[in-house]
Write an enzyme that holds these catalytic residues in place. Structure first.
Site, PDB file in Angstrom:
ATOM      1  N   HIS A   1       0.910  -1.351   0.029  1.00 31.98           N
ATOM      2  CA  HIS A   1      -0.032  -0.222   0.086  1.00 31.98           C
ATOM      3  C   HIS A   1       0.988   1.175  -0.107  1.00 31.98           C
ATOM      4  O   HIS A   1       0.313   2.555  -0.189  1.00 31.98           O
ATOM      5  CB  HIS A   1      -0.841  -0.002   1.183  1.00 31.98           C
ATOM      6  CG  HIS A   1      -1.931  -1.128   1.232  1.00 31.98           C
ATOM      7  ND1 HIS A   1      -2.983  -0.905   0.180  1.00 31.98           N
ATOM      8  CD2 HIS A   1      -2.201  -2.091   1.772  1.00 31.98           C
ATOM      9  CE1 HIS A   1      -3.731  -2.060   0.139  1.00 31.98           C
ATOM     10  NE2 HIS A   1      -3.360  -2.678   1.332  1.00 31.98           N
TER      11      HIS A   1
ATOM     12  N   GLU B   1      -6.150 -12.769   5.840  1.00 29.14           N
ATOM     13  CA  GLU B   1      -6.833 -11.442   5.780  1.00 29.14           C
ATOM     14  C   GLU B   1      -8.183 -11.564   4.841  1.00 29.14           C
ATOM     15  O   GLU B   1      -8.756 -10.374   4.465  1.00 29.14           O
ATOM     16  CB  GLU B   1      -6.129 -10.433   5.467  1.00 29.14           C
ATOM     17  CG  GLU B   1      -5.397 -10.358   4.110  1.00 29.14           C
ATOM     18  CD  GLU B   1      -4.334  -9.030   3.948  1.00 29.14           C
ATOM     19  OE1 GLU B   1      -4.529  -8.185   4.418  1.00 29.14           O
ATOM     20  OE2 GLU B   1      -3.688  -9.329   2.883  1.00 29.14           O
TER      21      GLU B   1
ATOM     22  N   ASP C   1      -8.490  -5.740   6.189  1.00 29.45           N
ATOM     23  CA  ASP C   1      -9.003  -6.406   4.945  1.00 29.45           C
ATOM     24  C   ASP C   1     -10.300  -7.397   5.519  1.00 29.45           C
ATOM     25  O   ASP C   1     -11.122  -7.745   4.949  1.00 29.45           O
ATOM     26  CB  ASP C   1      -8.196  -6.853   4.280  1.00 29.45           C
ATOM     27  CG  ASP C   1      -7.359  -6.099   3.279  1.00 29.45           C
ATOM     28  OD1 ASP C   1      -8.204  -5.255   2.523  1.00 29.45           O
ATOM     29  OD2 ASP C   1      -6.296  -5.959   3.216  1.00 29.45           O
TER      30      ASP C   1
END
Length: 269
Positions: free
Chosen positions: A48, A152, A178
């Site tokens: 990210h 996740e 997530d």
């Protein structure tokens, strides 16, 4: 020269508590600052944060003199990308969104040389071999490499026991944001069914004899997960910490300004 040891992998095997911090600035300068603060490990985020293989290399070089161990998260579990990351010197690799044991086995193969895997041989071109200064690197590299798979998603939770049991998987890391979003709670991991899914994943991981970790910036969450058996916990995010500190600092002056403006004018002449 000898193959550099992986103290993080050794500490996981000793079941030591390890406190980490998320590194999202994607610059060597910021990464080195974090490395001076004493955290056991730092997650250099390639998923990210705006990182590439060259920027990750720069951060690995910047933190190399310090005790804080860099864990690098890949953007995805791509075999070619994993080869590049290992070649620039990543020793501990985290891969996001692992949902099946077969995915985990393919990741293990990506991290190992033939005949046990498919990692390509870079030889003297690679920082990992210290440009061929490490003898027998191909034969011994796997001993100091550490693979962390992220669970996740609801599907990953359902297969947690099988994923954790894969030979070559060293640890499981739970992604609460997530996971909670995938369960319909838009990033709210405090919901009861999300907490139960986290607990089940921790239990399945420990039952397989593997270490379990999680991201928990809130202290009460971190301590609860530690009680459940998580041994490596990211307790802060560098970008969030900077923003919170900046807001708090400004807030003190804004509050003083508001107080001054509200005070009655002095009648002293």
């Amino acid at each position: 020269m000898q193959l550099p040891a992986n103290p993080f992998k050794a500490a996981l095997r000793r079941a030591e508590p390890l406190y980490g911090i998320w590194a999202g600035f994607a610059t060597p300068y910021a990464a080195e600052i974090i490395a001076t603060t004493g955290y056991d490990w730092m997650l250099v985020d390639g998923e990210h944060a705006p990182n590439t293989v060259p920027t990750l290399l720069g951060q690995l070089q910047a933190v190399a003199p310090y005790a804080t161990h860099p864990v690098v998260r890949a953007v995805q579990g791509d075999t070619v990308l994993i080869k590049q990351l290992l070649d620039v010197g990543v020793q501990t690799l985290m891969v996001p969104m692992v949902e099946t044991a077969e995915q985990a086995r393919e990741l293990v193969r990506a991290m190992r040389y033939p005949p046990h895997g498919v990692r390509g041989v870079g030889g003297g071109l690679t920082r990992a071999t210290r440009w061929d200064a490490v003898p027998d690197y191909i034969r011994t590299a796997h001993e100091q490499l550490c693979l962390i798979v992220q669970i996740e998603s609801p599907r990953g939770v359902a297969h947690a026991a099988e994923i954790a049991a894969v030979e070559g998987v060293d640890a499981v890391f739970i992604g609460p944001a997530d996971l909670s979003t995938g369960m319909g709670h838009a990033g709210d991991a405090s919901q009861g069914e999300v907490q139960e899914a986290i607990r089940r994943t921790v239990q399945a991981t420990l039952a397989a004899g593997k270490a379990c970790g999680i991201l928990a910036p809130r202290e009460e969450d971190a301590r609860r997960y530690a009680d459940w058996g998580c041994r490596f916990i990211a307790v802060g995010i560098d970008i969030s910490l900077l923003r919170q500190a900046a807001l708090a600092n400004l807030g003190r002056y804004r509050a003083t300004q508001a107080t001054d403006q509200a005070a009655p004018a002095s009648r002293t002449y």
